[in-house]
Each structure stands twice: as C-alpha cells, then as structure tokens.
Design an enzyme around this catalytic site. Structure first.
Site, PDB file in Angstrom:
ATOM      1  N   ASP A 449       0.710  -1.258   0.017  1.00  0.00           N
ATOM      2  CA  ASP A 449       0.022  -0.049   0.084  1.00  0.00           C
ATOM      3  C   ASP A 449       0.848   1.299   0.045  1.00  0.00           C
ATOM      4  O   ASP A 449       1.890   1.251   0.187  1.00  0.00           O
ATOM      5  CB  ASP A 449      -0.840  -0.120   1.292  1.00  0.00           C
ATOM      6  CG  ASP A 449      -2.380   0.734   1.177  1.00  0.00           C
ATOM      7  OD1 ASP A 449      -2.325   1.241   0.143  1.00  0.00           O
ATOM      8  OD2 ASP A 449      -3.092   0.471   2.022  1.00  0.00           O
ATOM      9  N   ASP A 514     -10.928   1.991  -3.217  1.00  0.00           N
ATOM     10  CA  ASP A 514     -11.613   1.576  -2.111  1.00  0.00           C
ATOM     11  C   ASP A 514     -12.941   1.622  -1.958  1.00  0.00           C
ATOM     12  O   ASP A 514     -13.798   1.286  -0.983  1.00  0.00           O
ATOM     13  CB  ASP A 514     -10.843   2.609  -1.100  1.00  0.00           C
ATOM     14  CG  ASP A 514      -9.721   2.126  -0.435  1.00  0.00           C
ATOM     15  OD1 ASP A 514      -9.100   0.944  -0.547  1.00  0.00           O
ATOM     16  OD2 ASP A 514      -9.112   3.084   0.351  1.00  0.00           O
TER      17      ASP A 514
HETATM   18  C1  DGJ Z   1      -5.890   1.838   1.940  1.00  0.00           C
HETATM   19  C2  DGJ Z   1      -6.199   0.563   1.304  1.00  0.00           C
HETATM   20  O1  DGJ Z   1      -6.621   0.941   0.144  1.00  0.00           O
HETATM   21  C3  DGJ Z   1      -7.157  -0.214   2.081  1.00  0.00           C
HETATM   22  O2  DGJ Z   1      -7.637  -1.443   1.339  1.00  0.00           O
HETATM   23  C4  DGJ Z   1      -6.526  -0.714   3.116  1.00  0.00           C
HETATM   24  O3  DGJ Z   1      -5.465  -1.475   2.963  1.00  0.00           O
HETATM   25  C5  DGJ Z   1      -6.170   0.282   4.041  1.00  0.00           C
HETATM   26  N1  DGJ Z   1      -5.404   1.591   3.306  1.00  0.00           N
HETATM   27  C6  DGJ Z   1      -5.415   0.295   5.125  1.00  0.00           C
HETATM   28  O4  DGJ Z   1      -4.707   1.157   5.819  1.00  0.00           O
END
Ligand code: DGJ
Length: 709
Positions: A449, A514
């Site tokens: 991430d 997301d």
């Molecule tokens: C952002 C990601 O897009 C989410 O899926 C998740 O992993 C969060 N970060 C975790 O902090």
C-alpha cells in the site's frame, strides 16, 4: 512484420498497424501512425505527406519530431528542456542521426556538438502491435546540465478530433471524459509523486464517430509510477499530437558530465476497430510485460481481504472464525490487512516497524497462518513499506530517514510521512524487515500500500526527491521479488492511486478502488479497464451497506460486478444473511468455473442505445465462448430496454446463448424474453446485427449471459 529501411525512412509494419518514421532529421518524425500500409514504399509516403511552405510561416516546415525541437521552430512544447549553469544550451538542435533499424524497431542516436548533448530515441512495435517509444539524453559536456523535461510526442492525423481522458479522486478513480478538440490543448500535471487517483496517465485520440466497435483510436499511456505531465494539442498549423513524460520539479534531475536520463516508456495503441480493440493492445502490452518479469500467477486465487471486516481490530480467534467463514464460501486466499505490526492499533502509530505485534499476536502469526492453511487457503499480508508514522520505533531512532524538506514542517497525510528510500541505510533496514517477514512466515501474497502523496518531498541533500524515490520504490520491490520469487505482490495506493504498466510489470494486480459500491465500481472498472486487463484488477464483493458511499445494493449486483476481475471479498461473510451467503458462494463457484476465460480472454464492451445500462464481458481469443454482464444502473427511460447488439463474435458461428441465473433477477416484467426461458441458438452475425432483448430490470440489478459455440 519487418522494418523496411529506405535511405532515411523506416517503416515498422504489423498486421494491424504501420508506423512510418522519417529519420532524415536529427530526431525521428512519425509520418504515419495508423492503418497498416504493408507494401507501400515508405519514401513515397513521406513525399505524399510533405507539407508546403506558406505565407506567414518560417522558411522551412519545422518537423513535429518525437522530441520536438524549439531550435527548429516547431510550436509544439519542446520535448527536451533544460540548460547549463548560466542559462546556456537551453534549446539544443540535433540535426544528424545514426539509425539502427531491426525487425519492428528503430533506434536513433544524435548529437548536438554545440550543446554537447547526445539524444537516443527508440521506437518499437511489439508482437501485439503496441508502439513503445522512449528517449534518453546524455550530458557530453564538462558542466552540469539541469534537465527540466524530456518527453515523447506521438502525432496523430487531423481525423483524430475527439479526445478521451480520465479524472479521479480517492474512491472514485478513472472517471471517463470525452470531448471534441479542434484548437488549443488539454493538459494535466501530476505532482502527487505516485501514478495518482487524480490524473490517470492515459489518453485516447479518436475519430468523432469512434465507438466500442468502430472508428480509429490512438491511445497513449505512460508506464511510470511518479509525477507526470500529459498534453494533447492541436497546433495552429493543424497538426495534432500527444506528449507524455515525467514531470520534473525544479532541479530534480541535474546531469553531471557523462550522466544520462531516460524517459519512461510511452505505450501507444492504434486500431481502426474502436475502443474495445484498442484496449486489447494495451492489455496485451501489460500482460507481456508481466510475463517477461514473471509476475503472472497461474491461478489468481479468490481472496478475502480483512480490512472492511475488522479494520484495526485484530484478534487471532476472531480472525480464525473469519477464515472459517471465508473458506465456507469458497475463498482461496486470506489477506490480513493493516494492523498486525508494531504499535499499529490505529492509523497514528507503527508504520515503519514491520515486526509482528506481540500485544495482539502473543504467539506470532504462525497459529493464524496454520489455521488458514488448514482450511485450504493460502495467506497474504498487508504492508506499506514507503511510509512511517512519527510515532514509530523507526522514526524515534532515525528521524533523518524521513523524506521531507529540511527546516520546513512537513505536510501530513493520514498521520504519516515518507521514508527516504534513496537513503541506503533506510533502504537496507526496511528491506531487512520485509525479507525477514517473508522468510519467517508462509506468505503467498503481499498487498503493498501507499497511503499518502509525496508533497514537498526532498531527499537528504534538500533537492526534489520524487524521481529518485520512484526509482528506489521499484528497486525495493524488485529485490524483494528476486529474493521471494513465489510471493505475489499487489499494488495499492489508497485504492487505485498507483495503477500503470510499469508497476504492473512488477505486481500481479492492483487494488482498483477503496470503493466497493458496485454502482461506482461498474464505471471505475470500465475506465481503468481500458488500459489494464480485468485479471489484474482487484474487484471485491463489499458489505451490504457500502463503507464509502453508505448506499446498499443487492448481493447479486455486488457479485456480478466483482466476478469479472480478480475476484475477492471485502466484508465479513459471517454477517451475510442466508440468501447473500448462498449467492456469494454460487458467484465464487461460477467465477472459478469460468476463470480461465475471465482471466485470459479479451475484454469486450458494448455500446448500448440505453445510457442507463452498461454491458461488458470477456470473450475467448478464438471467439468460441463469452461470458457477459448486462447491468441496469438506473431506471431506464423505457419500459422495455432496447435490444443489446453483441459485437465481436464470429459472424459465421452459431452460439448457444444462455442466461446464467444468479440469485434473484430484479425485474418489472410479467414475462422474460424468450431466450431467457430456454437457451437460444443464433449466429454471431445475428447477435451483432439484430441484438438480444434484455429483460425489464429494476435499477441496480444485472444478469449474466453465457455464449458458447
Ligand atoms: C488503503 C487501502 O486501499 C485499503 O484497502 C486498506 O488496505 C487501508 N489502506 C489500510 O490502511
């Protein structure tokens, strides 16, 4: 399929596209990028296209070269911008070049002996007809050359009057925009330090009549995960081009004597067959890049990602129960998201300390991993290696490892800062922790991430750091992949903030967004799906009430929307009701049954006469089979939807067309169209010309259709 070189013209030939390159100047000019012209004499084409001199212009026709040169008078944005201390050598002129043409590629090398610069360019048509274009500048002088920009321009003909581009934001990536542009320029400048949600690095010129299955389309994508600029311009003399490249901050790249800078690759996709076919060229390009770097898993396992099920609430027994519920619906991989390490009990602490938290995992991760494995799944884990919280052991020990501009208070985002990966000690430290994590545990998958942009980010010497940080990110990922070749990596940046062909040659998939609300996802996936194939896009079934929009949709709509990509689940299956669980289990089984087609086939999208619906799917390469989805997004203006013309199939073949039932079909009809009651036999031509009658459906509901010959 060979490059034909006449004296100063090179013809790169593919069965679907021709690129005719005039190399008589110091830098190549593309005379023709479009429909195949095999058999044509390249020199004749140059003579046909030579532009006349006119009143009110220079005494020469300045060529529109792939690195446009201001010193020749062209009004396009100069491709090479920079200067030496004192401001000299700011507008170089490369007037002679050495040419090496082999097969479908041409490389040129030229020098400006006055500015003491060397320019190398490379144009190549790949096996699948993608055009790869790049340039490298080398400082041959004995003082520093301060580079402001080196970008690549690809010209398109005047029939390319429409421009399709993308915008976005967190949770609403890849929004498509189309406009006719006959003068002036469209441009975006991405300073987020990552590919970004806001400025996806792809654009398409097309004819005004271009649709999914017809019309000429010229696509351009920049394979780069850092800052960039995109330009599409219609010059006052009528010529059109797209120009793509890295956006450099002031002083970011200073070439010492002998040093070079290479542009990222610009990927071009031409077709005369419309947007769907153009997307195939992009898809094959990135699939090949991934295959070449061994980032293509044989089976893309259906996964459950724990984030929206548990957030930071980690408890081994609860997670084991979640794993049981996941296995029960057919999940094959269990991915433990943020919160397992250091002091990471919320988003204010712990980033940078990649050591399992004994507070939440007193016996480490081994018992959970063993449980996951015992349920027939493999195990994945979340990391964010480029980031640190101030409240971390790492920053307490090494505040100097933080990427920031000395003496300025950094702009914060999600309480986190960037780790300076160009600092060798910081790089080795983080590599060591990740390497140990992968060595010590049975981990098959890493979700990588990146949750904040690079703002005001300087490296240790105080100069702009995004360029070097992007290269260091690639290096960190590459060395980890080399040390752990069986581990699959996913690119995530708060959802879809880092999706491009460079990162996707290193990672097996990208987390698309997301936002798991299927109403949004249908459009997001359709946007990014133009340059990334479905199997590389994480598509998850979310909770009944979407965590990012507060809207709720049926399990059928959620599942049909997720089934076409790398399928996953982003909710707690224990909280589903019986109907939802049954539909999810069926959808996962269907996905597995058709996975080879879904993950290896050709994406097909359809133009509908009803803007309130969307239809797409996947067809096998030999057109013998297809799995399609028709989604009624909002209420249709008509009681009965217009027929759905299904293009792309083999007109001569006879197909069996069958509705694939999944849960409930939300509809307002007393009866279903005949073909949904019993499978229909009809030809590809009939499907394309006459079309299939959709049922009358509620908004936010969809159906699956299978075609086999
Ligand atoms: C952002 C990601 O897009 C989410 O899926 C998740 O992993 C969060 N970060 C975790 O902090």
């Amino acid at each position: 399929m060979t490059g034909e070189a006449s004296t100063r013209v090179v013809h790169l030939v593919h069965e679907t596209v021709s690129v005719v390159v005039d190399v008589s100047g110091g830098v190549p000019s593309i005379v023709h990028w479009g429909a195949p012209l095999s058999g044509s004499d390249a020199a004749t084409l140059t003579a046909m296209t030579a532009r006349p001199l006119t009143h009110g212009s220079l005494d020469l026709v300045p060529p529109l070269q792939i690195v446009p040169q201001h010193s020749l008078g062209v009004l396009a944005r100069p491709g090479l911008q920079g200067h030496r201390p004192g401001g000299r050598d700011w507008a170089p002129r490369f007037s002679e070049c050495d040419v090496r043409a082999t097969g479908r590629s041409v490389t040129t090398v030229s020098h400006d002996r006055i500015a003491k610069l060397r320019l190398e360019t490379h144009l190549e048509l790949t096996e699948s007809g993608a055009l790869r274009a790049s340039a490298t500048v080398t400082n041959e002088g004995d003082t520093r050359f301060l580079l402001d920009a080196l970008t690549v321009a690809l010209p398109v003909p005047s029939s390319a009057r429409d421009l399709t581009t993308y915008s976005g934001r967190w949770s609403r990536e890849s929004t498509t925009h189309r406009q006719t542009i006959d003068h002036g320029a469209w441009t975006t400048e991405n300073r987020t330090g990552r590919t970004s949600h806001e400025y996806p690095p792809t654009l398409w010129w097309s004819t005004v009549d271009a649709r999914e299955w017809g019309g000429e389309v010229w696509g351009c994508h920049l394979a780069w995960s850092g800052n960039h600029s995109l330009l599409a311009e219609v010059m006052p003399d009528g010529r059109r081009y797209a120009q793509l490249g890295e956006l450099l901050m002031p002083g970011e790249v200073c070439l010492d004597p002998g040093a070079s800078y290479a542009t990222p690759v610009v990927v071009g996709a031409y077709t005369s067959g419309g947007f769907t076919l153009a997307s195939w060229v992009m898809h094959e390009h990135v699939r090949t890049a991934a295959r070449d770097t061994a980032a293509s898993p044989r089976t893309r396992k259906v996964l459950l990602n724990t984030w929206e099920a548990t957030y930071f609430d980690h408890d081994t027994e609860q997670l084991k129960a979640l794993a049981d519920a996941a296995a029960d619906v057919g999940i094959e991989r269990f991915v433990l998201d943020d919160g397992w390490f250091g002091a990471r009990r919320n988003d204010r602490a712990g980033l940078g300390d990649w050591v399992v938290s004994r507070e939440v995992y007193p016996q480490g991760l081994a018992p959970l991993i063993a449980h996951v494995r015992s349920r027939g799944m493999d195990f994945g884990i979340w990391v964010e290696p480029e980031m640190v919280n101030r409240d971390s052991d790492l920053v307490r020990a090494h505040p100097e490892w933080v990427l920031h501009s000395p003496d300025y208070e950094p702009v914060m985002a999600r309480h986190q800062l960037l780790l300076d990966l160009t600092n060798e000690a910081a790089f080795s430290h983080i590599y060591g922790q990740l390497d140990a994590l992968l060595r010590d545990h049975d981990i098959a998958f890493v979700k990588w991430d990146m949750n904040r942009p690079l703002i005001h980010a300087s490296a240790a010497d105080g100069t702009a750091g995004a360029h070097r940080q992007t290269l260091a990110f690639y290096r960190l990922l590459d060395v980890l992949r080399a040390a752990h070749p069986r581990v699959e990596f996913e690119s995530c940046a708060s959802g879809g903030g880092r999706i491009d062909h460079s990162v996707l040659s290193r990672t097996v998939r990208a987390w698309t967004s997301d936002c798991n609300d299927p109403l949004e996802r249908q459009r997001i996936q359709r946007g990014v799906g133009m340059w990334v194939p479905n199997e590389m896009l994480g598509m998850h079934v979310g909770a009944r009430v979407s965590h990012t929009t507060g809207r709720s949709q049926s399990i059928e709509m959620r599942a049909i929307t997720a089934m076409f990509g790398w399928m996953g689940v982003e909710c707690d299956p224990r909280k589903l009701d019986d109907h939802e669980r049954t539909v999810l289990r069926t959808a996962i089984a269907l996905h597995k049954q058709h996975r080879e087609l879904l993950h290896g086939g050709l994406t097909v999208r359809f133009d509908l006469d009803d803007d309130t619906a969307l239809a797409h799917g996947v067809m096998s390469h030999d057109a013998s089979e297809a799995l399609l989805s028709y989604m009624q997004m909002t209420t249709s203006p008509w009681l009965v939807a217009p027929r759905w013309r299904i293009n792309g199939l083999d007109p001569e073949r006879t197909y069996t067309v069958a509705h694939l039932p999944l849960g409930r079909l939300g509809g307002i009809g007393h009866t279903l169209p005949d073909w949904m009651n019993s499978p229909l036999r009809c030809t590809g031509r009939e499907l394309a010309v006459v079309g299939l009658q959709p049922p009358s459906m509620w908004p936010e509901s969809g159906m699956l259709v299978h075609l086999a010959s």
